[in-house]
Design a protein around this motif. Structure first.
Motif, PDB file in Angstrom:
ATOM      1  N   ALA A  70       0.723  -1.150   0.018  1.00  0.00           N
ATOM      2  CA  ALA A  70       0.031  -0.040   0.000  1.00  0.00           C
ATOM      3  C   ALA A  70       1.025   1.405  -0.116  1.00  0.00           C
ATOM      4  CB  ALA A  70      -0.900   0.023   1.329  1.00  0.00           C
ATOM      5  N   VAL A  82      -6.488  -6.265   0.945  1.00  0.00           N
ATOM      6  CA  VAL A  82      -6.515  -6.680  -0.381  1.00  0.00           C
ATOM      7  C   VAL A  82      -5.826  -7.985  -0.566  1.00  0.00           C
ATOM      8  CG1 VAL A  82      -5.153  -5.980  -2.865  1.00  0.00           C
ATOM      9  CG2 VAL A  82      -5.966  -4.200  -1.122  1.00  0.00           C
ATOM     10  N   VAL A 120      -1.351  -0.542  -4.159  1.00  0.00           N
ATOM     11  CA  VAL A 120      -2.384   0.039  -3.937  1.00  0.00           C
ATOM     12  C   VAL A 120      -2.226   1.358  -3.851  1.00  0.00           C
ATOM     13  CG1 VAL A 120      -4.566   0.115  -2.433  1.00  0.00           C
ATOM     14  CG2 VAL A 120      -3.420  -1.962  -2.493  1.00  0.00           C
ATOM     15  N   ASP A 126      -4.304   2.104  -9.299  1.00  0.00           N
ATOM     16  CA  ASP A 126      -3.205   1.107  -8.803  1.00  0.00           C
ATOM     17  C   ASP A 126      -2.070   0.705  -9.747  1.00  0.00           C
ATOM     18  OD1 ASP A 126      -4.834   1.293  -6.410  1.00  0.00           O
ATOM     19  OD2 ASP A 126      -5.772  -0.439  -6.788  1.00  0.00           O
ATOM     20  N   ARG A 155     -11.947  -0.617  -8.868  1.00  0.00           N
ATOM     21  CA  ARG A 155     -10.494   0.016  -8.909  1.00  0.00           C
ATOM     22  C   ARG A 155      -9.885  -0.291 -10.298  1.00  0.00           C
ATOM     23  NH1 ARG A 155      -8.997   1.487  -3.825  1.00  0.00           N
ATOM     24  NH2 ARG A 155      -6.950   1.837  -4.722  1.00  0.00           N
TER      25      ARG A 155
END
Length: 355
Positions: A70, A82, A120, A126, A155
């Motif tokens: 992340a 995730v 992320v 992303d 996403r």
């Protein structure tokens, strides 16, 4: 005195009748041999079709290792969420783990511990990090998996190939075909020696056959690497390590086939084809990496010389030798078993004839 009485001493003086080796034509009729050969070839052909279709008809990603990180500023635990969501996908296409930062992701990819990463983002799309050099099919499968996952979460992502294949190495298949060429040369020479000359009858002949195979392996390993690196320019540099790898592939394959010939006779040729072609080629991870092959082929691929050679080329060319230990160990094992069979069976047959 009868004629038998007169002839008996002469027969004794001549000694026992010398041992004569029998060939299949002495034991079976031509018709029986033709039927056996035809059935055997048919079985190999059907095995070839079955093996290749079974391996390639429905490639499905399975447990592709990736690392998730992340970006700074995101709430704690986002990366783990995730990971949990990815590991919970039906069919388990990926095996995700948490990484501390993108540097660790790149290090894990270089060390061949993972085949990709997912960053992320706090804002914007992303990033999916792939390594097509580790297997183009796995990189494609990762894109498909994250595209499907993004459709449910909303996403989006961009793709960055951390370890791309060379511009002259389409889909990373050149190493696979180079390895197959080495394998074919190894078992063809061994089969030719067995069919034309036969198995060695003395330890000296076994040594001559081994030396011939070693010289051929060195020459074909170097020439194959020379073609790939210099003539075609597929790989830049790496001539020496690829030459050594090629020599190992040829020698391991050839000596193992010669060992089968010494132990089993003419059955060695179809068995070598079954092992190295019917099973070895589709499991080698060329067109499809082990993480998208059926479990059976993924399990055996690295333990057969086509797969060992393919993985060895990939390790040398794209990962500075990381991961080459297992392929080298496999090739040494085939060579050792082949040498043991050649010299062991030759010594045993010689002792049996002497007895």
């Amino acid at each position: 005195m009868t004629i038998t009485d007169v002839d008996a001493p002469a027969a004794d003086a001549a000694g026992p009748e010398p041992h004569r080796s029998t060939s299949p034509t002495d034991r079976y009729s031509t018709r029986q041999l033709l039927i056996a050969v035809t059935v055997g070839v048919l079985l190999l052909q059907l095995g070839f079709i079955t093996s290749y279709v079974a391996a390639f008809h429905q490639p499905t990603p399975r447990d592709i290792p990736i690392a998730v990180v992340a970006e700074p500023g995101l709430p704690a635990g986002v990366d783990q969420q995730v990971v949990d969501r990815l590991n919970g996908i039906d069919g388990h296409p990926v095996s995700a783990r948490v990484a501390a930062n993108t540097y660790e992701v790149r290090t894990l990819i270089a060390d061949r511990q993972v085949m990709g990463g997912y960053v992320v983002a706090g804002s914007g799309p992303d990033t999916l990090i792939t390594a097509s050099a580790a297997g183009s099919s796995a990189a494609t499968a990762l894109e498909g998996t994250f595209t499907a996952a993004g459709a449910t979460t909303g996403r989006t992502f961009v793709v960055r190939d951390e370890k791309p294949v060379g511009m002259h190495d389409n889909r990373g298949l050149s190493g696979f075909y180079l390895s197959i060429g080495w394998v074919v040369g190894g078992y063809l020479l061994a089969a030719a020696i067995g069919l034309v000359i036969g198995a060695p009858r003395t330890l000296r002949e076994a040594g001559v056959h081994t030396a011939l195979m070693a010289g051929y392996a060195a020459a074909s390993g170097f020439l194959g690497a020379l073609i790939a690196t210099q003539l075609l320019g597929t790989f830049t540099g790496h001539l020496l390590p690829l030459s050594l790898l090629g020599a190992g592939v040829v020698f391991g394959t050839g000596m193992f086939t010669m060992g089968l010939r010494a132990a089993l006779g003419i059955l060695a040729v179809p068995l070598a084809i079954l092992l190295f072609v019917v099973l070895g080629n589709p499991s080698a991870g060329g067109a499809f990496g082990s993480n998208v092959l059926p479990t059976f082929y993924a399990a055996i691929g690295r333990w057969i010389t086509p797969g060992a050679g393919t993985e060895g080329v990939r390790s040398i060319v794209y990962f500075h030798g990381t991961g080459a230990g297992q392929p080298i160990g496999t090739l040494l094992l085939y060579a050792a078993v082949g040498l043991a069979l050649v010299f062991g069976c030759t010594a045993r047959h010689r002792a049996r004839r002497a007895g």
